[in-house]
Design a protein around this motif. Structure first.
Motif, mmCIF file in Angstrom:
data_model
loop_
_atom_site.group_PDB
_atom_site.id
_atom_site.type_symbol
_atom_site.label_atom_id
_atom_site.label_comp_id
_atom_site.label_asym_id
_atom_site.label_seq_id
_atom_site.Cartn_x
_atom_site.Cartn_y
_atom_site.Cartn_z
ATOM 1 N N ASP A 48 0.842 -1.190 0.000
ATOM 2 C CA ASP A 48 0.000 0.000 0.000
ATOM 3 C C ASP A 48 0.885 1.252 0.000
ATOM 4 O OD1 ASP A 48 0.958 0.104 2.576
ATOM 5 O OD2 ASP A 48 -0.976 -0.263 3.537
ATOM 6 N N LYS A 49 0.264 2.412 0.123
ATOM 7 C CA LYS A 49 1.003 3.673 0.056
ATOM 8 C C LYS A 49 2.068 3.753 1.155
ATOM 9 C CE LYS A 49 0.371 8.655 0.020
ATOM 10 N NZ LYS A 49 -0.588 9.756 0.079
ATOM 11 N N ALA A 50 1.727 3.352 2.372
ATOM 12 C CA ALA A 50 2.685 3.410 3.481
ATOM 13 C C ALA A 50 3.884 2.497 3.219
ATOM 14 C CB ALA A 50 1.996 3.029 4.784
ATOM 15 N N ASP A 51 3.633 1.316 2.674
ATOM 16 C CA ASP A 51 4.737 0.399 2.353
ATOM 17 C C ASP A 51 5.657 1.001 1.294
ATOM 18 O OD1 ASP A 51 3.800 -1.588 4.091
ATOM 19 O OD2 ASP A 51 2.513 -2.455 2.530
ATOM 20 N N LEU A 52 5.067 1.625 0.267
ATOM 21 C CA LEU A 52 5.872 2.214 -0.803
ATOM 22 C C LEU A 52 6.702 3.389 -0.294
ATOM 23 C CD1 LEU A 52 3.277 2.042 -3.684
ATOM 24 C CD2 LEU A 52 5.373 0.710 -3.471
ATOM 25 N N GLU A 53 6.130 4.195 0.605
ATOM 26 C CA GLU A 53 6.893 5.309 1.164
ATOM 27 C C GLU A 53 8.030 4.801 2.042
ATOM 28 O OE1 GLU A 53 3.978 7.765 3.054
ATOM 29 O OE2 GLU A 53 3.319 8.614 1.139
ATOM 30 N N ARG A 54 7.777 3.735 2.789
ATOM 31 C CA ARG A 54 8.808 3.176 3.659
ATOM 32 C C ARG A 54 9.940 2.557 2.834
ATOM 33 N NH1 ARG A 54 9.104 -1.901 5.114
ATOM 34 N NH2 ARG A 54 6.913 -2.312 4.664
ATOM 35 N N LEU A 55 9.591 1.869 1.738
ATOM 36 C CA LEU A 55 10.586 1.196 0.906
ATOM 37 C C LEU A 55 11.275 2.143 -0.070
ATOM 38 C CD1 LEU A 55 8.576 -2.028 0.041
ATOM 39 C CD2 LEU A 55 10.488 -1.840 1.636
ATOM 40 N N GLY A 56 10.604 3.229 -0.437
ATOM 41 C CA GLY A 56 11.156 4.160 -1.409
ATOM 42 C C GLY A 56 10.935 3.722 -2.845
ATOM 43 N N GLY A 57 10.372 2.574 -3.072
ATOM 44 C CA GLY A 57 10.108 2.032 -4.403
ATOM 45 C C GLY A 57 10.106 0.519 -4.347
ATOM 46 N N PHE A 58 9.747 -0.080 -5.448
ATOM 47 C CA PHE A 58 9.773 -1.538 -5.490
ATOM 48 C C PHE A 58 9.932 -2.000 -6.924
ATOM 49 C CE2 PHE A 58 5.519 -1.116 -6.953
ATOM 50 C CZ PHE A 58 5.081 -2.330 -7.420
ATOM 51 N N GLN A 59 10.308 -3.247 -7.078
ATOM 52 C CA GLN A 59 10.454 -3.850 -8.397
ATOM 53 C C GLN A 59 9.375 -4.919 -8.528
ATOM 54 O OE1 GLN A 59 14.480 -5.211 -8.738
ATOM 55 N NE2 GLN A 59 15.330 -3.175 -8.427
ATOM 56 N N ARG A 60 8.483 -4.732 -9.471
ATOM 57 C CA ARG A 60 7.304 -5.576 -9.591
ATOM 58 C C ARG A 60 7.630 -7.063 -9.706
ATOM 59 N NH1 ARG A 60 4.011 -8.838 -9.522
ATOM 60 N NH2 ARG A 60 1.981 -8.874 -10.506
ATOM 61 N N TYR A 61 8.671 -7.422 -10.434
ATOM 62 C CA TYR A 61 8.962 -8.835 -10.668
ATOM 63 C C TYR A 61 10.151 -9.354 -9.859
ATOM 64 C CZ TYR A 61 5.620 -8.369 -14.402
ATOM 65 O OH TYR A 61 4.485 -8.139 -15.103
ATOM 66 N N LYS A 62 10.624 -8.580 -8.905
ATOM 67 C CA LYS A 62 11.743 -9.039 -8.085
ATOM 68 C C LYS A 62 11.220 -9.985 -7.000
ATOM 69 C CE LYS A 62 15.683 -7.531 -5.427
ATOM 70 N NZ LYS A 62 16.424 -6.407 -4.878
ATOM 71 N N ASP A 63 11.821 -11.137 -6.909
ATOM 72 C CA ASP A 63 11.437 -12.142 -5.920
ATOM 73 C C ASP A 63 12.314 -11.953 -4.686
ATOM 74 O OD1 ASP A 63 10.459 -14.323 -4.582
ATOM 75 O OD2 ASP A 63 11.456 -15.798 -5.843
ATOM 76 N N VAL A 64 11.838 -11.177 -3.718
ATOM 77 C CA VAL A 64 12.676 -10.814 -2.574
ATOM 78 C C VAL A 64 12.775 -11.917 -1.529
ATOM 79 C CG1 VAL A 64 12.343 -8.346 -2.850
ATOM 80 C CG2 VAL A 64 10.761 -9.645 -1.421
ATOM 81 N N ASP A 65 11.819 -12.825 -1.467
ATOM 82 C CA ASP A 65 11.871 -13.855 -0.435
ATOM 83 C C ASP A 65 11.986 -15.273 -0.985
ATOM 84 O OD1 ASP A 65 9.340 -13.795 -1.435
ATOM 85 O OD2 ASP A 65 8.352 -13.380 0.460
ATOM 86 N N GLY A 66 12.236 -15.408 -2.287
ATOM 87 C CA GLY A 66 12.541 -16.714 -2.864
ATOM 88 C C GLY A 66 11.388 -17.667 -3.066
ATOM 89 N N ASP A 67 10.138 -17.179 -3.014
ATOM 90 C CA ASP A 67 9.004 -18.087 -3.212
ATOM 91 C C ASP A 67 8.423 -18.013 -4.620
ATOM 92 O OD1 ASP A 67 7.739 -15.660 -3.129
ATOM 93 O OD2 ASP A 67 6.339 -16.185 -1.526
ATOM 94 N N GLY A 68 9.011 -17.184 -5.488
ATOM 95 C CA GLY A 68 8.556 -17.110 -6.867
ATOM 96 C C GLY A 68 7.397 -16.156 -7.095
ATOM 97 N N ILE A 69 6.965 -15.425 -6.064
ATOM 98 C CA ILE A 69 5.836 -14.506 -6.181
ATOM 99 C C ILE A 69 6.321 -13.112 -5.803
ATOM 100 C CG2 ILE A 69 3.504 -13.969 -5.401
ATOM 101 C CD1 ILE A 69 3.331 -16.939 -4.523
ATOM 102 N N GLY A 70 6.164 -12.169 -6.727
ATOM 103 C CA GLY A 70 6.591 -10.805 -6.463
ATOM 104 C C GLY A 70 5.508 -9.992 -5.774
ATOM 105 N N TYR A 71 5.907 -8.935 -5.098
ATOM 106 C CA TYR A 71 4.944 -8.010 -4.502
ATOM 107 C C TYR A 71 4.287 -7.194 -5.600
ATOM 108 C CZ TYR A 71 6.435 -9.030 0.234
ATOM 109 O OH TYR A 71 6.677 -9.653 1.421
#
Length: 110
Positions: A48-71
């Motif tokens: 959500d908006k708060a998560d995006l502000e905290r992270l500063g951005g995100f990569q749609r297809y980046k698998d950050v936790d190794g389960d094959g599903i992006g945020y």
């Protein structure tokens, strides 16, 4: 059953097929009243908006936790980095189009 299918489709960001009995689809039988779901919809990994502000951005297809599903974000998220639309040419993890002439198609077809 259909609610569970929608939850799976949202969580794993994929298509789910629900098959039913022909008798259910072809006849108008009396049925019990619809029971509203008691648990919330499982949307999976949504920022959500708060998560995006905290992270500063995100990569749609980046698998950050190794389960094959992006945020992902949902339409209407009020943040400039809230990408929810993709196109076939967007092949990088940041949803950007590759700039190299060797990766760009030379002809486009419908």
């Amino acid at each position: 059953m259909a609610g569970d299918a929608f939850d799976l489709a949202e969580r794993f960001q994929t298509i789910v097929f629900v098959m039913s009995d022909l008798d259910l689809g072809m006849n108008n039988w009396m049925a019990d009243p619809f029971k509203y779901p008691e648990r919330p919809i499982d949307r999976g990994k949504v920022l959500d908006k708060a998560d995006l502000e905290r992270l500063g951005g995100f990569q749609r297809y980046k698998d950050v936790d190794g389960d094959g599903i992006g945020y992902r974000t949902l339409p209407g998220t009020d943040h400039p980095n809230a990408a929810y639309f993709t196109r076939a040419a967007a092949t990088t993890k940041k949803l950007s189009t590759p700039k190299s002439p060797t990766t760009m198609p030379t002809t486009w077809s419908a």
